[in-house]
Write a protein that holds these residues in place. Structure first.
Motif, PDB file in Angstrom:
ATOM      1  N   GLY A 182      12.002  30.841 -28.207  1.00  0.00           N
ATOM      2  CA  GLY A 182      11.570  32.130 -28.749  1.00  0.00           C
ATOM      3  C   GLY A 182      11.486  32.066 -30.263  1.00  0.00           C
ATOM      4  N   LYS A 183      12.531  31.541 -30.882  1.00  0.00           N
ATOM      5  CA  LYS A 183      12.585  31.389 -32.337  1.00  0.00           C
ATOM      6  C   LYS A 183      11.463  30.478 -32.830  1.00  0.00           C
ATOM      7  N   ILE A 187       3.202  32.687 -27.128  1.00  0.00           N
ATOM      8  CA  ILE A 187       3.146  33.820 -28.057  1.00  0.00           C
ATOM      9  C   ILE A 187       1.707  33.933 -28.525  1.00  0.00           C
ATOM     10  N   LYS A 190      14.996  44.040 -26.963  1.00  0.00           N
ATOM     11  CA  LYS A 190      14.703  42.835 -27.759  1.00  0.00           C
ATOM     12  C   LYS A 190      14.700  43.128 -29.264  1.00  0.00           C
ATOM     13  N   VAL A 225       9.154  33.391 -22.552  1.00  0.00           N
ATOM     14  CA  VAL A 225       9.766  32.083 -22.296  1.00  0.00           C
ATOM     15  C   VAL A 225      10.347  32.131 -20.891  1.00  0.00           C
ATOM     16  N   LEU A 246       5.146  37.441 -26.440  1.00  0.00           N
ATOM     17  CA  LEU A 246       6.144  36.380 -26.482  1.00  0.00           C
ATOM     18  C   LEU A 246       6.825  36.316 -25.120  1.00  0.00           C
ATOM     19  N   VAL A 287       8.066  32.179 -32.581  1.00  0.00           N
ATOM     20  CA  VAL A 287       7.888  33.174 -33.648  1.00  0.00           C
ATOM     21  C   VAL A 287       7.551  32.476 -34.962  1.00  0.00           C
ATOM     22  N   ARG A 321      15.186  29.107 -21.333  1.00  0.00           N
ATOM     23  CA  ARG A 321      15.891  29.800 -22.412  1.00  0.00           C
ATOM     24  C   ARG A 321      17.103  28.978 -22.802  1.00  0.00           C
ATOM     25  N   PHE A 357      16.736  40.790 -31.532  1.00  0.00           N
ATOM     26  CA  PHE A 357      16.128  39.460 -31.661  1.00  0.00           C
ATOM     27  C   PHE A 357      15.152  39.439 -32.830  1.00  0.00           C
ATOM     28  N   TYR A 358      14.285  40.426 -32.907  1.00  0.00           N
ATOM     29  CA  TYR A 358      13.279  40.465 -33.969  1.00  0.00           C
ATOM     30  C   TYR A 358      13.877  40.823 -35.327  1.00  0.00           C
ATOM     31  N   GLY A 405       6.589  28.468 -22.413  1.00  0.00           N
ATOM     32  CA  GLY A 405       6.640  29.614 -23.314  1.00  0.00           C
ATOM     33  C   GLY A 405       5.316  29.842 -24.000  1.00  0.00           C
TER      34      GLY A 405
END
Length: 165
Positions: free
Chosen positions: A98-99, A71, A125, A88, A86, A102, A93, A128-129, A69
């Motif tokens: 991802g978390k 970012i 997405k 992955v 970003l 971030v 997953r 998610f954000y 992954g």
């Protein structure tokens, strides 16, 4: 019950040329191979040289640590940064990478003294954000197309000051 492909994920700043190339390699696997976006979008980006990057790695069953992954954070000015790229790997997953990526990027934004971070989220997405506090503001409520994909411009006008990771 199946055995996960990856274990023991870690995230670290990608400061070497080799680590930055691994970030691009992950992006190509996700964005070009999986999502069928043009490869130039990942490999011919001048911003890569001036961005901060983070790389997520994990162990495979044989114990080899591999990139899974990435970012990046682009400085727009003294106050504002932009989250970008970003990605992955699909089989990594479920590890919450991802978390975690971030959160690592937000810690980097705070270290730079940024007060705000914006991003251009693929429309699917957006939710998610939103979980992190990014919002689509009234002026940015319409989607726009990048590389053939609808996106929203989203803002985090105040970066949380507590330690996130």
């Amino acid at each position: 019950m199946s055995t996960p492909k990856y274990i023991n994920p870690e995230i670290h700043p990608a400061t070497t040329k080799e680590d930055k190339q691994k970030c691009i390699d992950v992006r190509v696997k996700v964005c070009t191979d999986e999502l069928k976006l043009p490869i130039e979008y990942q490999t011919q980006n001048a911003d890569d040289a001036i961005c901060d990057h983070w790389l997520a790695t994990a162990e495979e069953k044989d114990g080899e640590r591999v990139p899974v992954g990435t970012i990046r954070l682009l400085r727009l000015n003294e106050r504002v940064g932009q989250l970008g790229r970003l990605a992955v790997l699909s089989d990594a997953r479920g590890l919450q990478l991802g978390k975690k990526l971030v959160y690592a990027m937000l810690e980097g934004a705070k270290a730079h003294g940024f007060k705000e971070v914006y991003l251009e989220a693929q429309s699917d997405k957006r939710a998610f954000y939103e979980k992190f506090g990014w919002v689509v503001e009234e002026a940015d409520k319409e989607t726009f197309i990048t590389a053939g994909v609808p996106h929203y411009k989203m803002w985090m006008r105040s970066i949380p000051q507590e330690k996130l990771i």
